[in-house]
Design an enzyme around this catalytic site. Structure first.
Site, PDB file in Angstrom:
ATOM      1  N   ASP A 113       1.174  -1.299  -0.083  1.00 60.15           N
ATOM      2  CA  ASP A 113      -0.091  -0.217  -0.015  1.00 60.15           C
ATOM      3  C   ASP A 113       0.718   1.844   0.049  1.00 60.15           C
ATOM      4  OD1 ASP A 113      -2.780   0.844   0.572  1.00 60.15           O
ATOM      5  OD2 ASP A 113      -1.821   1.743   2.242  1.00 60.15           O
TER       6      ASP A 113
ATOM      7  N   GLU B  10       1.935  -0.772  -5.138  1.00 61.34           N
ATOM      8  CA  GLU B  10       0.728   0.464  -5.446  1.00 61.34           C
ATOM      9  C   GLU B  10       1.474   1.719  -5.497  1.00 61.34           C
ATOM     10  OE1 GLU B  10      -3.275   2.639  -3.675  1.00 61.34           O
ATOM     11  OE2 GLU B  10      -1.271   2.380  -2.662  1.00 61.34           O
TER      12      GLU B  10
HETATM   13  C1  NOJ Z   1      -4.837   3.112  -1.434  1.00 62.58           C
HETATM   14  C2  NOJ Z   1      -5.135   2.062  -0.559  1.00 62.58           C
HETATM   15  O1  NOJ Z   1      -5.780   1.176  -1.828  1.00 62.58           O
HETATM   16  C3  NOJ Z   1      -6.604   2.733  -0.358  1.00 62.58           C
HETATM   17  O2  NOJ Z   1      -7.937   2.043  -0.289  1.00 62.58           O
HETATM   18  C4  NOJ Z   1      -6.667   3.421   1.128  1.00 62.58           C
HETATM   19  O3  NOJ Z   1      -7.324   3.947   1.529  1.00 62.58           O
HETATM   20  C5  NOJ Z   1      -5.019   4.159   1.170  1.00 62.58           C
HETATM   21  N1  NOJ Z   1      -4.077   3.782   0.199  1.00 62.58           N
HETATM   22  C6  NOJ Z   1      -4.642   4.444   2.487  1.00 62.58           C
HETATM   23  O4  NOJ Z   1      -3.671   2.937   3.290  1.00 62.58           O
END
Ligand code: NOJ
Length: 564
Positions: free
Chosen positions: A217, A277
């Site tokens: 993440d 990500e």
């Molecule tokens: C990216 C995640 O995909 C999202 O859902 C989340 O709110 C943020 N990061 C914070 O962790």
């Protein structure tokens, strides 16, 4: 551009170069204990469905104990399972059973921030400024006469300032802490060696339990620019895919972390991996995360953000292919996830040239929305994505052509974006509504084992039309989107040239994307008026019905070329 090295055959190369990974948003996938929220046992009961769909791997969104302010992305304990979702023992069984079904399993790791309920943050709040407990997070003195102003001008992604002021043990206002997301999601200090060691232990905890990898993440966010300088021209809220470099995104220091993590992954057998990500652009920045001693995959968000339009899509494909070839990494194509408007809706939006992120807009006018056209395009997009070289990520419900749920009443919206944007952004709930498994409304369209549960009683209310997208209906309909995905994934598996490898563009006019993957396999995607397909070709699968030799608008086809 360097010449690509010849790839080993599909069975000889790491699985993550070719895999189609299915994203499970656990809260909305399947509810086995009848409480209206998805859970680990719900996933276990649906493994045969996923196997039949034909995906290679599963990615499960955060399942750790969490106050659920950001539905699990606020982690209170990285080494256990949220009681609402099940137990560690059930999670271990799921990992084992996923493997027995011949699939891999990835878990989501959230290293940029924890929940404010994490023991470390609670300890930090009770500790003095400058203490080791405070140093695990990003505490700073404020500016102004009494420190009443935040340490810098950074804005949070969900809206509002990225700093929150705390009270000391004496009850007086004192330092501030950084939270790039919700107030309840304090950012870790990755300059602190305890934080680094802790996350290495977290990785090993799950690797020891057999997971095949991690989705990281906010992988571009952990390290902040030294001195935490002001943003020169701040946005009202920080954008994940920032228009220009930001002192909190994509800093060089993150790569050192991934080099260390790669060593840990490689110390386990079976090509363990991690996917970033990292909302970074252009693709040459993504490539930096995929150098040979760093991560395996990184989502291609440039591709996801492109409108349904051939010039931009082709540009994003070319850029990714070129940049990733430089580092010998595969592309990871994605059109949907739990953070963006579903492609059925997105691909039908009017395009405003030059407006950044237009395709991610959540608002839009539902009256202008043409679901038939959006669905047709999303189906064509699926064949495009699954024919491109590399791996792909499919988000639950995408295989059912679920649209965005637009009619969730305001008092049922749960995404922190809604409150933090002062009710100007409805947030991401519309793409997170529980899946319809059965066309009858009982048990929230089969989402829950509790047959008394109505569609509006699921944790997010399902739309009244949800039953028409149900798995049991689509299962029986040979032309359904579910069967389109099943067919395409089966062909992808049996065609040795699909997955990672090379592509060659064909010239089929400015409104067509056409390319070959081998001497006898081609994909055509038509964005304009009907065109003739190459003579003598055999249709392997098409996203919409085809008559004769003519490929209609908003339709994609996979072809066996030169069939006599
Ligand atoms: C990216 C995640 O995909 C999202 O859902 C989340 O709110 C943020 N990061 C914070 O962790």
């Amino acid at each position: 551009m360097t010449d690509p090295k010849p790839l080993p055959s599909r069975s000889e190369r790491p699985w993550w170069r070719d895999a189609v990974t299915y994203q499970i948003y656990i809260r909305s996938f399947a509810d086995a204990n009848g409480d209206g929220k998805g859970d680990v046992n719900g996933i276990r009961t649906r493994l045969p469905y996923l196997k039949q769909l034909g995906v290679d791997a599963l990615w499960i969104t955060p399942w750790y104990p969490s106050p659920q302010i950001d539905h699990g992305y606020d982690v209170a304990d990285y080494m256990d399972i949220e009681p609402e979702y099940g137990t560690l023992e059930q999670a271990e069984l799921l990992i084992k059973e996923t493997h027995e079904h011949g699939m891999k399993l990835l878990v989501d790791i959230v290293p940029n921030h924890s929940s404010d309920k994490h023991v470390w943050f609670q300890e930090a709040l009770k500790s003095q400024p400058g203490s080791p407990a405070r140093d695990r997070y990003m505490f700073r003195d404020g500016k102004g006469k009494d420190g009443e102003l935040p340490p810098n001008n950074w804005q949070a992604v969900f809206g509002g300032p990225a700093w929150e002021r705390v009270r000391g043990i004496d009850g007086k206002l004192e330092q501030w802490y950084l939270h790039l997301f919700a107030v309840e999601q304090p950012d870790f200090n990755w300059e602190n060696s305890e934080v680094r060691t802790y996350f290495e232990k977290v990785l090993m905890f799950w690797l020891d339990r057999g997971v095949d990898g991690f989705r990281i993440d906010v992988a571009h966010g952990m390290v902040k620019m030294a001195g935490l300088p002001d943003v020169v021209a701040p946005d009202p809220k920080a954008e994940m895919l920032a228009p220009e470099n930001r002192p909190f995104w994509d800093q060089d220091g993150v790569h050192e972390i991934y080099r260390q993590w790669r060593k840990i992954l490689d110390s386990y057998p079976g090509d363990r991996m991690a996917v970033a990500e990292a909302w970074v652009s252009p693709a040459s920045r993504i490539a930096r995360y995929l150098r040979h001693d760093e991560l395996a995959n990184s989502f291609n968000f440039d591709f996801l953000s492109a409108p349904w339009e051939p010039v931009m899509l082709k540009k994003m494909i070319d850029r990714s292919m070129q940049a990733l070839q430089e580092v010998g990494a595969p592309s990871s194509w994605v059109f949907n996830n739990h953070d963006v408007v579903r492609s059925v809706d997105r691909f039908d939006l009017d395009l405003t040239p030059g407006k950044a992120n237009t395709t991610l807009e959540r608002q839009g006018d539902p009256a202008k929305f043409n679901i038939a056209r959006g669905t047709r395009r999303a189906r064509a997009g699926a064949l495009l994505m699954l024919a491109l070289p590399g791996g792909a990520y499919v988000y639950q419900g995408e295989e059912l052509a679920l649209p965005e749920a637009r009619e969730i009443p305001e008092d049922r919206l749960t995404d922190p974006r809604w409150s933090l944007s002062k009710h100007t952004d409805r947030g991401r709930d519309g793409c997170r509504v529980p899946l319809p498994w059965r066309s009858e409304s009982e048990g929230a369209f089969g989402f829950s084992t509790n047959s008394a549960l109505t569609p509006t009683e699921a944790w997010l209310p399902q739309s009244s039309t949800w039953g028409s997208f149900a798995v049991n209906l689509q299962d029986k309909d040979p032309d359904s989107t579910l069967n389109l995905y099943r067919n395409a994934l089966a062909i992808r598996r049996s065609e040795p040239e699909l997955g990672d490898g090379q592509m060659t563009w064909l010239n089929a006019g400015s409104l067509v994307l056409a390319f070959t993957r081998s001497d006898d396999f081609a994909c055509y995607v038509n964005f304009g008026p009907a065109i003739d397909l190459p003579a003598g070709s055999e249709i392997l699968v098409s996203s919409s019905p085809i008559e004769g030799n003519s490929l209609p608008s908003d339709t994609a086809v996979w072809l066996r070329l030169n069939k006599k």
